[in-house]
Design a protein around this motif. Structure first.
Motif, mmCIF file in Angstrom:
data_model
loop_
_atom_site.group_PDB
_atom_site.id
_atom_site.type_symbol
_atom_site.label_atom_id
_atom_site.label_comp_id
_atom_site.label_asym_id
_atom_site.label_seq_id
_atom_site.Cartn_x
_atom_site.Cartn_y
_atom_site.Cartn_z
ATOM 1 N N GLY A 63 0.750 -1.248 0.095
ATOM 2 C CA GLY A 63 0.101 -0.100 0.072
ATOM 3 C C GLY A 63 0.840 1.420 0.078
ATOM 4 N N GLN A 64 2.116 1.130 -0.502
ATOM 5 C CA GLN A 64 2.907 2.427 -0.414
ATOM 6 C C GLN A 64 3.738 2.547 -1.740
ATOM 7 N N SER A 65 3.797 3.894 -1.994
ATOM 8 C CA SER A 65 4.731 3.989 -3.356
ATOM 9 C C SER A 65 6.205 3.801 -3.076
ATOM 10 N N GLY A 66 6.659 4.145 -1.864
ATOM 11 C CA GLY A 66 8.125 3.816 -1.555
ATOM 12 C C GLY A 66 8.276 2.695 -1.490
ATOM 13 N N LEU A 67 9.345 2.114 -2.236
ATOM 14 C CA LEU A 67 9.598 0.538 -2.241
ATOM 15 C C LEU A 67 9.808 -0.119 -0.917
ATOM 16 N N THR A 68 10.674 0.570 -0.174
ATOM 17 C CA THR A 68 11.246 0.086 1.191
ATOM 18 C C THR A 68 9.960 0.140 1.926
ATOM 19 N N ASP A 69 9.147 0.910 2.174
ATOM 20 C CA ASP A 69 8.182 0.949 2.971
ATOM 21 C C ASP A 69 6.959 -0.037 2.475
ATOM 22 N N ALA A 70 7.028 -0.228 1.180
ATOM 23 C CA ALA A 70 5.988 -1.244 0.483
ATOM 24 C C ALA A 70 6.383 -2.692 0.763
ATOM 25 N N PHE A 71 7.830 -2.868 0.934
ATOM 26 C CA PHE A 71 8.310 -4.211 1.092
ATOM 27 C C PHE A 71 8.076 -4.492 2.608
ATOM 28 N N LEU A 72 8.360 -3.445 3.632
ATOM 29 C CA LEU A 72 8.341 -3.654 4.773
ATOM 30 C C LEU A 72 6.601 -3.942 5.310
ATOM 31 N N ALA A 73 5.934 -3.130 4.786
ATOM 32 C CA ALA A 73 4.455 -3.262 5.007
ATOM 33 C C ALA A 73 3.921 -4.759 4.569
ATOM 34 N N ALA A 74 4.408 -5.338 3.318
ATOM 35 C CA ALA A 74 3.963 -6.342 2.750
ATOM 36 C C ALA A 74 4.457 -7.654 3.757
ATOM 37 N N THR A 75 5.720 -7.468 4.191
ATOM 38 C CA THR A 75 6.337 -8.555 4.954
ATOM 39 C C THR A 75 5.762 -8.556 6.402
ATOM 40 N N VAL A 76 5.619 -7.266 7.013
ATOM 41 C CA VAL A 76 4.635 -7.113 8.234
ATOM 42 C C VAL A 76 3.312 -7.875 8.171
ATOM 43 N N GLY A 77 2.798 -7.554 6.909
ATOM 44 C CA GLY A 77 1.356 -8.264 6.543
ATOM 45 C C GLY A 77 1.452 -9.921 6.532
ATOM 46 N N MET A 78 2.583 -10.253 6.083
ATOM 47 C CA MET A 78 2.593 -11.686 6.039
ATOM 48 C C MET A 78 2.636 -12.137 7.430
ATOM 49 N N MET A 79 3.535 -11.306 8.239
ATOM 50 C CA MET A 79 3.912 -11.946 9.775
ATOM 51 C C MET A 79 2.347 -11.916 10.381
ATOM 52 N N GLY A 80 1.577 -10.995 10.152
ATOM 53 C CA GLY A 80 0.384 -10.930 10.867
ATOM 54 C C GLY A 80 -0.689 -12.119 10.517
ATOM 55 N N LEU A 81 -0.515 -12.402 9.346
ATOM 56 C CA LEU A 81 -1.300 -13.690 8.418
ATOM 57 C C LEU A 81 -0.826 -14.944 9.317
ATOM 58 N N VAL A 82 0.405 -15.014 9.480
ATOM 59 C CA VAL A 82 0.755 -16.375 10.087
ATOM 60 C C VAL A 82 0.381 -16.147 11.632
ATOM 61 N N ALA A 83 0.641 -15.000 12.167
ATOM 62 C CA ALA A 83 -0.054 -15.078 13.563
ATOM 63 C C ALA A 83 -1.221 -15.480 13.635
ATOM 64 N N ALA A 84 -2.166 -15.468 12.754
ATOM 65 C CA ALA A 84 -3.424 -16.205 12.812
ATOM 66 C C ALA A 84 -3.490 -17.554 13.228
ATOM 67 N N LEU A 85 -2.505 -18.202 12.624
ATOM 68 C CA LEU A 85 -2.257 -19.759 13.198
ATOM 69 C C LEU A 85 -2.115 -19.918 14.472
ATOM 70 N N TYR A 86 -1.097 -18.982 15.049
ATOM 71 C CA TYR A 86 -0.867 -19.194 16.608
ATOM 72 C C TYR A 86 -2.294 -18.985 17.254
ATOM 73 N N ILE A 87 -2.732 -17.763 17.002
ATOM 74 C CA ILE A 87 -3.995 -17.634 17.877
ATOM 75 C C ILE A 87 -5.340 -18.854 17.918
ATOM 76 N N VAL A 88 -5.456 -19.321 16.457
ATOM 77 C CA VAL A 88 -6.194 -20.333 16.295
ATOM 78 C C VAL A 88 -5.923 -21.598 17.179
ATOM 79 N N SER A 89 -4.418 -21.975 16.922
ATOM 80 C CA SER A 89 -3.851 -23.065 17.878
ATOM 81 C C SER A 89 -4.213 -23.052 19.480
ATOM 82 N N SER A 90 -4.011 -21.589 19.845
ATOM 83 C CA SER A 90 -3.888 -21.397 21.309
ATOM 84 C C SER A 90 -5.422 -21.364 21.594
ATOM 85 N N VAL A 91 -6.297 -20.849 21.017
ATOM 86 C CA VAL A 91 -7.701 -21.008 21.440
ATOM 87 C C VAL A 91 -8.330 -22.386 21.173
ATOM 88 N N LEU A 92 -7.997 -23.135 20.433
ATOM 89 C CA LEU A 92 -8.450 -24.205 20.498
ATOM 90 C C LEU A 92 -7.827 -25.409 21.101
#
Length: 536
Positions: free
Chosen positions: A347-376
């Protein structure tokens, strides 16, 4: 695997050792009729979506040749995705998706095997089943055959889907990914004999899988052709050394077969030398006093290993991704299509910020696996019967559940904070913006966790659907931007509504809205838990 089973059956009493295997296998596949197809779909779609994406990114031979040259000089990216061994679209697909498809196959396989071996013993269901005409090694055989069927189907789907790029390369990649799955299926079978806890069995096998990734990463950082010793010590290194679409090495597949057969033989030998429910590494008993004197303390004791493992993994992943920012941005700086994908993800025009935002988003997606496993974990405690003696004392259901939910939701915040600190350490960037970007992922993570709570509280038998929701969110967030899917599809995931940080704009409305939705879902789940019968 069947050959190993037959050999032990002959030695230990013929078919009696495997009596009931067919029935147990059908039961196993029926129980996993949602989970296994979901894992296969996510894994296969990740691979099969790559050719069109990569053809749009590197449509000419000159662009692909330039990418090969850049990867040869970029050790940080080789550590993350492996070396690029050819310049065809098929070779690029194997390079970009093969490693992570192998990781997912390994996770799928270890979950299937532990679920139908140690989980069944821990819950007491295996004792009931074994009172009938069921052989000693039938449950282990059924679990391994289910894992083998899942990996065979995954290999078939990948082979057929990539056949247009070349049948030989597609077959090598499919068999390699399935081979990784079977290596960790049989590894999980061994660990399930050694440990008395299914949770520990999953954790230890997952740690071996992580160690295999680290070994391969260390080897690939030093060489650009996968020839280093650490790479060859890892099953993930064997996968890249099958060289799909780059002069296939069929003999490497024998390493997968040998490892699976050897580990399967060890698992069968161990299974015949212990009593049902016992293990070679028994859990130490202890009095429920002091730090274990409350439901919350018990929940922490049960989940602290998982929290620690996820915390270390997220910090290390953040540091690694932070360290490769400059190399990744250099790699795509001259490719308009690649920049467009990163911009769409970040979501950014600056390539560095765009890459950081994309990789942070991927970490957030993976964090969903943690919370599901912990709740269950709540569902596991209930279905195994361990929750009943706790609730028989002066502990209410909500108080019991609250201990686990604090760890689930608080733990997700902890791992995202550690991911942000890792990013800052790896990139040398100011901590505040990147830490804020990581924390901004939490509302979406909590929505998925809240849905898991709702499903467990209202419809416990359908709680496994939470894994499907997390997997769908992962697939949309990972593959959607690369395929240029419509925004309405991206908006099906809660992550599609989050602000893209780090960046100049912070949108509080979606953050607060998602947090409110998560709170409502949790409240609904707790209300359902309070009203329904336990073990319903």
């Amino acid at each position: 695997m069947t050959a190993v089973a037959s050999a032990f059956a002959v030695r230990d009493g013929g078919s009696r050792q495997l009596a009931g295997t067919g029935t147990l296998l059908r039961f196993t596949l029926r129980r996993d009729r949602v989970m296994i197809p979901l894992w296969i779909a996510v894994d296969a779609l990740m691979v099969l979506s790559m050719p069109n994406t990569l053809e749009g990114l590197y449509g000419t031979a000159a662009e692909r040749t330039g990418l090969v040259a850049q990867m040869s000089a970029n050790s940080s990216l080789r550590a993350m995705v492996g070396p690029l061994l050819g310049d065809s679209i098929g070779a690029l697909t194997a390079w970009r998706a093969g490693l992570y498809a192998g990781l997912l196959a390994g996770v799928m396989s270890l979950l299937v095997v532990v679920r139908h071996t140690r989980d069944e013993e821990e819950s007491g269901r295996q004792e009931l089943i074994s009172s009938a005409m069921v052989g000693r090694r039938a449950p282990l055989t059924a679990a391994l055959l289910a894992a083998a069927a899942a990996n065979a189907l995954l290999a078939l789907v990948i082979t057929v889907g990539l056949a247009g790029q070349g049948v030989a390369g597609a077959l090598a990649l499919g068999l390699g990914i399935g081979g990784v799955g079977m290596v960790f299926a049989t590894m999980a079978a061994i660990v399930a004999q050694l440990t008395e806890s299914a949770r520990l069995a999953r954790g230890l096998t997952g740690a071996v899988l992580g160690a295999a990734f680290v070994l391969r990463a260390a080897g690939d950082a030093g060489t650009n052709d996968g020839s280093s010793v650490p790479t060859w010590l890892s099953p993930l290194g064997w996968l890249e050394n099958t060289r799909p679409y780059a002069g296939e090495r069929w003999w490497v597949l024998l390493l997968f077969a040998a490892a699976a057969l050897l580990q399967g033989a060890v698992a069968y030998a161990l299974a015949g030398r212990r009593d049902l429910g016992m293990s070679f590494l028994p859990t130490r008993p202890g009095p429920a006093t002091g730090r274990l004197g409350s439901a919350a303390a018990l929940a922490w004791r049960l989940q602290r290993g998982g929290v620690l493992g996820w915390s270390v993994g997220f910090f290390v992943a953040g540091a690694v991704y932070g360290g490769m920012v400059d190399g990744a941005t250099d790699l795509v700086a001259d490719n308009d299509k690649a920049r467009e994908i990163f911009t769409r993800m970040g979501g950014q025009s600056g390539l560095t910020d765009a890459f950081l935002a994309a990789t942070v988003g991927m970490m957030g997606l993976v964090a969903a696996l943690y919370i599901v496993s912990s709740v269950l974990r709540l569902h596991g405690e209930e279905s195994s019967g361990r929750a009943e003696p706790v609730l028989a004392n002066a502990v209410g259901r909500l108080r019991w559940a609250a201990g686990h939910l604090v760890i689930a939701f608080g733990g997700s915040a902890l791992i995202m904070v550690l991911a942000g600190l890792g990013f800052a350490a790896g990139h040398g960037r100011e901590t505040g913006p990147i830490l804020g970007a990581c924390l901004a992922q939490l509302p979406a993570v909590w929505v998925i966790g809240g849905l898991a709570v709702l499903l467990y509280g209202v419809l416990p038998r359908g709680a496994v659907v939470a894994w499907g929701v997390a997997g769908a969110a992962l697939l949309i967030g990972w593959v959607g931007p690369a395929l240029d899917v419509p925004q309405m599809v991206l908006d099906l995931s809660p992550y599609g509504h989050l602000p893209k940080l780090p960046g100049p704009h912070m949108a509080w409305t979606p953050v607060l809205t998602l947090t409110g939705i998560a709170a409502v879902l949790v409240a609904g789940g707790l209300l359902g838990l309070r009203r329904r019968d336990m073990t319903a």
